[in-house]
Write an enzyme that holds these catalytic residues in place. Structure first.
Site, PDB file in Angstrom:
ATOM      1  N   TYR A  28       8.422 -17.674  33.544  1.00  0.00           N
ATOM      2  CA  TYR A  28       8.466 -16.851  34.763  1.00  0.00           C
ATOM      3  C   TYR A  28       7.166 -16.893  35.562  1.00  0.00           C
ATOM      4  CZ  TYR A  28       6.313 -13.458  31.512  1.00  0.00           C
ATOM      5  OH  TYR A  28       5.514 -12.850  30.570  1.00  0.00           O
TER       6      TYR A  28
ATOM      7  N   HIS B 150      14.955 -10.352  21.156  1.00  0.00           N
ATOM      8  CA  HIS B 150      14.465  -9.148  20.491  1.00  0.00           C
ATOM      9  C   HIS B 150      15.630  -8.285  20.001  1.00  0.00           C
ATOM     10  CE1 HIS B 150      10.439 -10.236  21.543  1.00  0.00           C
ATOM     11  NE2 HIS B 150      10.672 -10.128  22.842  1.00  0.00           N
TER      12      HIS B 150
ATOM     13  N   ASP C  16       7.592 -16.252  20.401  1.00  0.00           N
ATOM     14  CA  ASP C  16       7.324 -15.363  21.529  1.00  0.00           C
ATOM     15  C   ASP C  16       5.868 -15.404  21.990  1.00  0.00           C
ATOM     16  OD1 ASP C  16       7.506 -13.425  23.471  1.00  0.00           O
ATOM     17  OD2 ASP C  16       7.952 -11.783  22.123  1.00  0.00           O
TER      18      ASP C  16
END
Length: 435
Positions: free
Chosen positions: A116, A263, A314
Protein backbone atom coordinates in the site's frame (compact mmCIF):
# COMPACT_ATOMS: atom_id res chain seq x y z
CA UNK A 1 17.36 -32.16 -16.72
CA UNK A 2 18.75 -32.00 -13.16
CA UNK A 3 18.44 -34.87 -10.71
CA UNK A 4 18.69 -34.42 -6.93
CA UNK A 5 19.23 -37.23 -4.46
CA UNK A 6 17.54 -36.21 -1.22
CA UNK A 7 18.79 -37.99 1.88
CA UNK A 8 15.35 -37.58 3.48
CA UNK A 9 12.28 -35.83 2.05
CA UNK A 10 8.70 -35.10 3.08
CA UNK A 11 6.65 -36.63 0.27
CA UNK A 12 2.93 -37.45 0.28
CA UNK A 13 2.53 -36.62 3.95
CA UNK A 14 5.49 -38.49 5.43
CA UNK A 15 9.28 -38.62 5.34
CA UNK A 16 10.93 -41.01 2.87
CA UNK A 17 14.61 -41.87 2.52
CA UNK A 18 16.90 -41.61 -0.51
CA UNK A 19 14.43 -39.75 -2.72
CA UNK A 20 15.54 -39.02 -6.28
CA UNK A 21 13.83 -35.97 -7.79
CA UNK A 22 14.20 -35.06 -11.44
CA UNK A 23 13.61 -31.47 -12.56
CA UNK A 24 13.07 -30.08 -16.03
CA UNK A 25 12.17 -26.48 -16.94
CA UNK A 26 11.49 -25.66 -13.31
CA UNK A 27 9.06 -28.55 -12.79
CA UNK A 28 9.37 -31.85 -10.98
CA UNK A 29 9.14 -34.68 -13.52
CA UNK A 30 9.97 -37.67 -11.33
CA UNK A 31 9.94 -38.55 -7.61
CA UNK A 32 11.39 -41.93 -6.62
CA UNK A 33 11.85 -42.91 -2.93
CA UNK A 34 14.44 -45.56 -2.03
CA UNK A 35 16.23 -44.68 -5.25
CA UNK A 36 19.21 -46.59 -6.57
CA UNK A 37 20.25 -44.02 -9.20
CA UNK A 38 22.43 -41.06 -8.32
CA UNK A 39 21.87 -37.32 -8.40
CA UNK A 40 23.12 -34.07 -6.87
CA UNK A 41 23.18 -34.98 -3.16
CA UNK A 42 21.23 -32.89 -0.66
CA UNK A 43 21.99 -34.11 2.85
CA UNK A 44 19.44 -33.51 5.59
CA UNK A 45 15.66 -33.27 5.43
CA UNK A 46 14.16 -31.71 2.29
CA UNK A 47 10.73 -30.08 2.41
CA UNK A 48 8.57 -28.28 -0.14
CA UNK A 49 9.11 -24.54 -0.32
CA UNK A 50 7.20 -22.40 2.18
CA UNK A 51 4.76 -19.60 1.34
CA UNK A 52 4.85 -16.34 3.26
CA UNK A 53 1.23 -15.26 2.79
CA UNK A 54 1.46 -11.84 4.43
CA UNK A 55 4.40 -9.46 4.13
CA UNK A 56 5.02 -5.74 4.49
CA UNK A 57 8.62 -5.64 3.27
CA UNK A 58 9.39 -2.17 4.59
CA UNK A 59 8.53 -3.18 8.16
CA UNK A 60 11.81 -5.12 8.28
CA UNK A 61 13.57 -1.83 9.03
CA UNK A 62 11.70 -1.69 12.36
CA UNK A 63 13.07 -4.91 13.86
CA UNK A 64 14.65 -4.24 17.25
CA UNK A 65 13.74 -0.54 17.16
CA UNK A 66 10.20 -0.54 18.59
CA UNK A 67 10.75 -2.22 21.96
CA UNK A 68 12.05 0.66 24.08
CA UNK A 69 8.64 1.65 25.45
CA UNK A 70 5.68 -0.54 26.26
CA UNK A 71 3.30 1.16 23.86
CA UNK A 72 0.40 -0.36 21.94
CA UNK A 73 -0.37 -1.45 18.41
CA UNK A 74 -1.35 2.13 17.71
CA UNK A 75 1.93 3.65 18.98
CA UNK A 76 3.83 0.99 17.02
CA UNK A 77 1.87 2.12 13.96
CA UNK A 78 3.24 5.65 14.33
CA UNK A 79 6.78 4.24 14.31
CA UNK A 80 5.93 2.24 11.21
CA UNK A 81 4.58 5.36 9.51
CA UNK A 82 7.93 7.07 10.17
CA UNK A 83 9.69 4.41 8.09
CA UNK A 84 6.99 4.60 5.40
CA UNK A 85 7.72 8.28 4.99
CA UNK A 86 11.43 7.73 4.29
CA UNK A 87 11.30 5.41 1.30
CA UNK A 88 11.53 6.07 -2.43
CA UNK A 89 11.57 3.48 -5.24
CA UNK A 90 15.34 2.98 -5.03
CA UNK A 91 15.60 2.54 -1.26
CA UNK A 92 12.42 0.46 -1.26
CA UNK A 93 13.93 -1.86 -3.86
CA UNK A 94 17.12 -2.34 -1.83
CA UNK A 95 15.26 -2.94 1.44
CA UNK A 96 12.78 -5.33 -0.17
CA UNK A 97 15.48 -7.26 -2.02
CA UNK A 98 17.40 -7.82 1.22
CA UNK A 99 14.21 -8.73 3.08
CA UNK A 100 13.16 -11.21 0.41
CA UNK A 101 16.65 -12.72 0.45
CA UNK A 102 16.21 -13.27 4.19
CA UNK A 103 12.94 -15.04 3.42
CA UNK A 104 14.59 -17.29 0.86
CA UNK A 105 17.32 -18.16 3.36
CA UNK A 106 14.58 -19.14 5.83
CA UNK A 107 12.93 -21.49 3.31
CA UNK A 108 10.28 -19.29 1.70
CA UNK A 109 9.86 -19.67 -2.06
CA UNK A 110 6.72 -17.50 -2.45
CA UNK A 111 5.60 -14.28 -0.79
CA UNK A 112 2.35 -12.34 -0.75
CA UNK A 113 3.36 -8.68 -0.54
CA UNK A 114 0.52 -6.58 0.92
CA UNK A 115 1.47 -3.38 -0.87
CA UNK A 116 0.00 0.00 0.00
CA UNK A 117 3.02 2.33 -0.13
CA UNK A 118 2.10 3.64 -3.57
CA UNK A 119 2.90 7.34 -4.04
CA UNK A 120 5.26 10.13 -3.05
CA UNK A 121 5.13 11.36 0.58
CA UNK A 122 2.59 14.08 -0.21
CA UNK A 123 0.37 11.67 -2.12
CA UNK A 124 1.45 12.80 -5.59
CA UNK A 125 1.91 9.86 -7.97
CA UNK A 126 5.39 9.15 -9.30
CA UNK A 127 5.91 9.66 -13.04
CA UNK A 128 5.41 5.91 -13.19
CA UNK A 129 2.34 5.50 -10.94
CA UNK A 130 3.47 1.94 -10.14
CA UNK A 131 7.10 2.80 -9.39
CA UNK A 132 6.90 1.41 -5.85
CA UNK A 133 5.08 -1.76 -6.89
CA UNK A 134 7.54 -2.34 -9.71
CA UNK A 135 10.38 -1.94 -7.22
CA UNK A 136 8.89 -4.80 -5.19
CA UNK A 137 8.46 -7.01 -8.25
CA UNK A 138 12.07 -6.39 -9.26
CA UNK A 139 13.32 -6.99 -5.72
CA UNK A 140 11.56 -10.36 -5.53
CA UNK A 141 12.90 -11.41 -8.92
CA UNK A 142 16.45 -10.49 -7.97
CA UNK A 143 16.21 -12.20 -4.57
CA UNK A 144 14.91 -15.40 -6.16
CA UNK A 145 11.47 -15.51 -4.56
CA UNK A 146 8.12 -15.86 -6.33
CA UNK A 147 5.77 -12.95 -5.53
CA UNK A 148 2.09 -12.18 -5.60
CA UNK A 149 1.88 -8.41 -5.39
CA UNK A 150 -1.31 -7.68 -3.46
CA UNK A 151 -1.98 -4.12 -4.52
CA UNK A 152 -3.96 -2.54 -1.72
CA UNK A 153 -6.90 -0.13 -1.72
CA UNK A 154 -6.60 2.46 1.05
CA UNK A 155 -8.99 5.43 1.10
CA UNK A 156 -9.60 6.36 4.73
CA UNK A 157 -7.56 6.78 7.93
CA UNK A 158 -10.54 5.53 9.89
CA UNK A 159 -14.26 5.13 9.49
CA UNK A 160 -15.23 8.23 7.50
CA UNK A 161 -11.92 10.08 8.03
CA UNK A 162 -9.61 11.35 5.30
CA UNK A 163 -6.04 10.03 5.02
CA UNK A 164 -3.58 12.21 6.89
CA UNK A 165 0.18 12.51 7.12
CA UNK A 166 2.04 9.62 5.50
CA UNK A 167 -1.27 7.88 4.83
CA UNK A 168 -1.58 10.14 1.79
CA UNK A 169 1.07 7.92 0.17
CA UNK A 170 -1.31 5.00 0.48
CA UNK A 171 -4.39 6.47 -1.19
CA UNK A 172 -5.35 6.70 -4.86
CA UNK A 173 -8.27 8.98 -3.95
CA UNK A 174 -10.98 6.67 -5.26
CA UNK A 175 -11.63 3.01 -5.95
CA UNK A 176 -11.79 3.77 -9.67
CA UNK A 177 -8.36 5.43 -9.71
CA UNK A 178 -6.93 2.48 -7.76
CA UNK A 179 -8.51 0.04 -10.22
CA UNK A 180 -6.97 1.85 -13.20
CA UNK A 181 -3.51 1.90 -11.63
CA UNK A 182 -3.67 -1.81 -10.72
CA UNK A 183 -4.73 -2.68 -14.27
CA UNK A 184 -1.44 -1.26 -15.52
CA UNK A 185 0.55 -3.70 -13.37
CA UNK A 186 -0.60 -6.89 -15.09
CA UNK A 187 1.61 -6.73 -18.22
CA UNK A 188 4.71 -6.36 -16.03
CA UNK A 189 4.42 -9.77 -14.38
CA UNK A 190 5.97 -13.06 -15.44
CA UNK A 191 6.01 -16.73 -14.51
CA UNK A 192 7.58 -15.90 -11.16
CA UNK A 193 5.08 -13.18 -10.23
CA UNK A 194 1.36 -12.50 -10.14
CA UNK A 195 -1.01 -9.69 -9.24
CA UNK A 196 -3.65 -9.94 -6.55
CA UNK A 197 -5.53 -7.26 -4.66
CA UNK A 198 -6.23 -6.30 -1.08
CA UNK A 199 -8.56 -4.15 0.95
CA UNK A 200 -6.38 -2.69 3.65
CA UNK A 201 -9.11 -3.05 6.28
CA UNK A 202 -12.73 -2.09 6.83
CA UNK A 203 -11.54 1.08 8.53
CA UNK A 204 -9.49 2.10 5.46
CA UNK A 205 -11.97 1.08 2.75
CA UNK A 206 -15.46 2.61 3.01
CA UNK A 207 -18.29 0.11 2.73
CA UNK A 208 -19.49 1.47 -0.61
CA UNK A 209 -16.00 0.90 -2.08
CA UNK A 210 -15.89 -2.78 -1.15
CA UNK A 211 -17.86 -3.62 -4.30
CA UNK A 212 -14.65 -2.84 -6.21
CA UNK A 213 -13.38 -6.30 -5.23
CA UNK A 214 -16.23 -8.21 -6.86
CA UNK A 215 -14.41 -8.81 -10.19
CA UNK A 216 -11.45 -10.38 -8.40
CA UNK A 217 -13.58 -12.43 -6.00
CA UNK A 218 -15.74 -13.70 -8.86
CA UNK A 219 -12.68 -14.37 -11.02
CA UNK A 220 -10.91 -16.45 -8.38
CA UNK A 221 -7.95 -14.12 -7.97
CA UNK A 222 -6.22 -13.68 -4.59
CA UNK A 223 -8.05 -11.08 -2.47
CA UNK A 224 -6.57 -10.27 0.94
CA UNK A 225 -7.77 -8.06 3.80
CA UNK A 226 -6.62 -7.23 7.33
CA UNK A 227 -9.50 -8.48 9.47
CA UNK A 228 -10.26 -7.96 13.16
CA UNK A 229 -6.67 -7.62 14.25
CA UNK A 230 -7.66 -5.18 16.99
CA UNK A 231 -10.65 -5.06 19.34
CA UNK A 232 -10.90 -1.31 18.67
CA UNK A 233 -11.40 -1.94 14.96
CA UNK A 234 -14.31 -4.27 15.73
CA UNK A 235 -15.94 -1.78 18.09
CA UNK A 236 -15.53 1.08 15.61
CA UNK A 237 -17.00 -1.03 12.80
CA UNK A 238 -20.05 -1.95 14.87
CA UNK A 239 -20.49 1.72 15.79
CA UNK A 240 -20.24 2.80 12.14
CA UNK A 241 -22.14 -0.03 10.43
CA UNK A 242 -23.93 -2.03 13.08
CA UNK A 243 -22.10 -5.25 12.12
CA UNK A 244 -18.71 -6.88 12.63
CA UNK A 245 -15.99 -6.48 10.01
CA UNK A 246 -16.50 -10.07 8.84
CA UNK A 247 -20.23 -9.57 8.36
CA UNK A 248 -19.54 -6.29 6.51
CA UNK A 249 -17.23 -8.11 4.09
CA UNK A 250 -19.74 -10.93 3.64
CA UNK A 251 -22.60 -8.50 2.97
CA UNK A 252 -20.53 -6.77 0.27
CA UNK A 253 -19.41 -9.93 -1.50
CA UNK A 254 -15.76 -9.84 -0.48
CA UNK A 255 -15.59 -13.33 1.04
CA UNK A 256 -14.83 -16.23 -1.27
CA UNK A 257 -12.55 -19.26 -1.62
CA UNK A 258 -9.59 -17.11 -2.72
CA UNK A 259 -10.12 -14.48 -0.01
CA UNK A 260 -7.49 -14.39 2.75
CA UNK A 261 -8.55 -12.93 6.09
CA UNK A 262 -5.27 -11.71 7.57
CA UNK A 263 -4.96 -12.06 11.36
CA UNK A 264 -8.65 -12.89 11.99
CA UNK A 265 -7.89 -12.58 15.69
CA UNK A 266 -11.00 -11.25 17.40
CA UNK A 267 -13.93 -13.12 15.84
CA UNK A 268 -17.44 -13.95 16.95
CA UNK A 269 -18.93 -17.40 16.43
CA UNK A 270 -20.86 -15.98 13.48
CA UNK A 271 -17.66 -14.54 12.00
CA UNK A 272 -16.04 -17.97 12.17
CA UNK A 273 -19.07 -19.52 10.52
CA UNK A 274 -19.06 -16.97 7.69
CA UNK A 275 -15.37 -17.48 6.94
CA UNK A 276 -15.80 -21.23 7.07
CA UNK A 277 -18.81 -21.23 4.77
CA UNK A 278 -16.87 -19.11 2.28
CA UNK A 279 -13.97 -21.61 2.46
CA UNK A 280 -11.76 -18.55 2.89
CA UNK A 281 -8.12 -18.63 3.90
CA UNK A 282 -7.10 -17.39 7.35
CA UNK A 283 -3.60 -15.93 7.17
CA UNK A 284 -2.22 -16.06 10.70
CA UNK A 285 1.02 -14.23 11.55
CA UNK A 286 1.87 -15.54 15.02
CA UNK A 287 5.27 -13.90 15.51
CA UNK A 288 3.89 -10.47 14.63
CA UNK A 289 0.65 -10.98 16.55
CA UNK A 290 2.60 -11.79 19.71
CA UNK A 291 5.08 -8.95 19.11
CA UNK A 292 2.25 -6.41 18.86
CA UNK A 293 0.15 -7.97 21.63
CA UNK A 294 -2.74 -8.54 19.22
CA UNK A 295 -4.02 -11.71 20.85
CA UNK A 296 -4.37 -15.37 19.90
CA UNK A 297 -6.75 -16.04 17.01
CA UNK A 298 -9.12 -19.03 16.78
CA UNK A 299 -7.05 -21.05 14.33
CA UNK A 300 -8.51 -24.47 15.12
CA UNK A 301 -12.17 -23.34 15.19
CA UNK A 302 -11.66 -21.60 11.84
CA UNK A 303 -10.16 -24.71 10.28
CA UNK A 304 -12.88 -26.91 11.75
CA UNK A 305 -15.52 -24.55 10.30
CA UNK A 306 -14.08 -24.91 6.77
CA UNK A 307 -11.58 -22.05 6.53
CA UNK A 308 -7.99 -22.88 5.55
CA UNK A 309 -5.00 -21.85 7.67
CA UNK A 310 -1.99 -20.17 6.05
CA UNK A 311 0.97 -18.38 7.61
CA UNK A 312 2.77 -15.07 7.12
CA UNK A 313 5.51 -13.08 8.81
CA UNK A 314 3.78 -9.68 8.40
CA UNK A 315 5.97 -7.09 10.18
CA UNK A 316 9.07 -9.34 10.03
CA UNK A 317 9.80 -9.11 13.73
CA UNK A 318 11.00 -12.61 12.88
CA UNK A 319 11.39 -14.19 9.45
CA UNK A 320 11.27 -17.92 10.12
CA UNK A 321 8.77 -20.29 8.53
CA UNK A 322 9.41 -22.92 11.20
CA UNK A 323 8.70 -20.54 14.06
CA UNK A 324 5.41 -19.43 12.46
CA UNK A 325 4.27 -23.05 12.16
CA UNK A 326 5.01 -24.13 15.69
CA UNK A 327 3.73 -20.86 17.17
CA UNK A 328 0.21 -21.74 16.03
CA UNK A 329 0.23 -24.86 18.19
CA UNK A 330 2.15 -23.28 21.07
CA UNK A 331 -0.21 -20.30 21.23
CA UNK A 332 -3.23 -22.55 21.44
CA UNK A 333 -1.55 -24.57 24.19
CA UNK A 334 -1.12 -21.39 26.22
CA UNK A 335 -4.68 -20.26 25.60
CA UNK A 336 -6.29 -23.63 26.37
CA UNK A 337 -3.79 -25.16 28.80
CA UNK A 338 -3.91 -28.31 26.63
CA UNK A 339 -1.64 -29.79 23.97
CA UNK A 340 -2.24 -31.38 20.61
CA UNK A 341 -4.41 -28.93 18.65
CA UNK A 342 -2.41 -29.28 15.41
CA UNK A 343 -0.32 -32.10 14.01
CA UNK A 344 3.04 -31.40 12.45
CA UNK A 345 1.67 -32.56 9.09
CA UNK A 346 -1.24 -30.10 9.30
CA UNK A 347 1.09 -27.22 10.08
CA UNK A 348 3.43 -28.15 7.23
CA UNK A 349 0.45 -28.15 4.88
CA UNK A 350 -0.55 -24.68 6.11
CA UNK A 351 3.00 -23.43 5.59
CA UNK A 352 3.45 -24.96 2.14
CA UNK A 353 0.71 -26.11 -0.27
CA UNK A 354 -2.20 -24.20 1.26
CA UNK A 355 -0.15 -21.04 1.54
CA UNK A 356 0.96 -21.17 -2.09
CA UNK A 357 -2.62 -21.84 -3.18
CA UNK A 358 -3.84 -18.72 -1.35
CA UNK A 359 -1.36 -16.68 -3.42
CA UNK A 360 -2.55 -18.16 -6.70
CA UNK A 361 0.24 -20.73 -7.04
CA UNK A 362 -1.71 -23.97 -6.77
CA UNK A 363 1.16 -25.74 -8.54
CA UNK A 364 3.61 -25.24 -5.67
CA UNK A 365 4.07 -26.59 -2.18
CA UNK A 366 4.50 -30.33 -2.74
CA UNK A 367 7.35 -32.56 -3.80
CA UNK A 368 5.32 -34.23 -6.53
CA UNK A 369 5.34 -34.70 -10.28
CA UNK A 370 4.05 -31.61 -12.09
CA UNK A 371 4.72 -29.25 -9.22
CA UNK A 372 7.12 -26.34 -9.31
CA UNK A 373 10.55 -27.55 -8.23
CA UNK A 374 10.81 -25.88 -4.81
CA UNK A 375 13.09 -27.78 -2.42
CA UNK A 376 14.15 -26.59 1.04
CA UNK A 377 16.81 -28.63 2.84
CA UNK A 378 17.49 -28.38 6.56
CA UNK A 379 20.46 -29.63 8.53
CA UNK A 380 19.66 -32.59 10.79
CA UNK A 381 22.89 -32.29 12.76
CA UNK A 382 22.61 -28.75 14.14
CA UNK A 383 22.38 -28.00 17.85
CA UNK A 384 18.62 -27.62 17.38
CA UNK A 385 17.84 -30.64 15.22
CA UNK A 386 20.36 -33.27 16.30
CA UNK A 387 18.72 -36.32 17.79
CA UNK A 388 15.16 -35.16 17.09
CA UNK A 389 14.17 -38.00 14.76
CA UNK A 390 14.53 -36.29 11.41
CA UNK A 391 10.85 -36.35 10.47
CA UNK A 392 8.09 -33.73 10.17
CA UNK A 393 8.22 -33.14 13.93
CA UNK A 394 11.83 -32.04 13.58
CA UNK A 395 10.78 -29.52 10.95
CA UNK A 396 7.87 -28.06 12.90
CA UNK A 397 8.98 -28.35 16.52
CA UNK A 398 12.79 -28.18 16.44
CA UNK A 399 14.24 -26.50 13.35
CA UNK A 400 14.68 -22.79 12.67
CA UNK A 401 15.46 -20.79 9.58
CA UNK A 402 19.13 -20.90 10.58
CA UNK A 403 19.09 -24.64 9.82
CA UNK A 404 18.27 -24.11 6.13
CA UNK A 405 21.29 -25.14 4.08
CA UNK A 406 19.99 -25.15 0.49
CA UNK A 407 16.95 -23.78 -1.36
CA UNK A 408 15.77 -24.49 -4.89
CA UNK A 409 12.99 -22.31 -6.29
CA UNK A 410 11.39 -23.05 -9.65
CA UNK A 411 14.28 -25.43 -10.35
CA UNK A 412 17.04 -22.89 -9.67
CA UNK A 413 19.36 -22.78 -6.67
CA UNK A 414 18.37 -19.55 -4.90
CA UNK A 415 20.21 -20.08 -1.59
CA UNK A 416 23.45 -21.94 -0.99
CA UNK A 417 23.62 -21.78 2.80
CA UNK A 418 25.49 -18.47 3.16
CA UNK A 419 23.46 -16.80 5.92
CA UNK A 420 26.22 -14.27 6.62
CA UNK A 421 25.85 -12.75 3.15
CA UNK A 422 22.14 -12.23 3.80
CA UNK A 423 22.91 -10.39 7.01
CA UNK A 424 25.39 -8.06 5.36
CA UNK A 425 22.88 -7.08 2.66
CA UNK A 426 20.23 -6.36 5.29
CA UNK A 427 22.58 -4.20 7.34
CA UNK A 428 23.47 -2.15 4.27
CA UNK A 429 19.87 -1.66 3.09
CA UNK A 430 18.46 -0.82 6.53
CA UNK A 431 21.35 1.54 7.22
CA UNK A 432 20.36 3.59 4.17
CA UNK A 433 16.74 3.83 5.39
CA UNK A 434 17.80 5.30 8.73
CA UNK A 435 20.64 7.47 7.40
Amino acid sequence: MTAYLLEHAWVEGRVHDTVRVEVEHGRITSVVPDATETGVPLRGLTLPGFANTHSHAFHRALRGRTQTDRGTFWTWREQMYAVAGRLDPDTYYELARATYAEMVAAGYTSVGEFHYLHHQPDGTPYDDPNAMGNALLAAARDAGIRITLLDTLYLSSGFGAEPEGVQRRFSDGSAQAWHERVAALAPLTGADSAIGVAAHSVRAVPADALKAFAPWVDGGAPVHVHLSEQVKENADCVAAHGVTPTRLLADHGVLGPMTSAVHATHLTDEDIRLLGEARAFASFCPTTERDLGDGIGPARPLQDAGAVLTLGSDSHAIIDAFEEMRAVEMNERLASQARGHWTAAELLLAGTADGHRSLGFADAGEIAVGQRADLVTIDLASARTAGTGGDEHTAVFAATGADVTHVVGDGKVVFDGNHDQVGRALADAIGKVWA
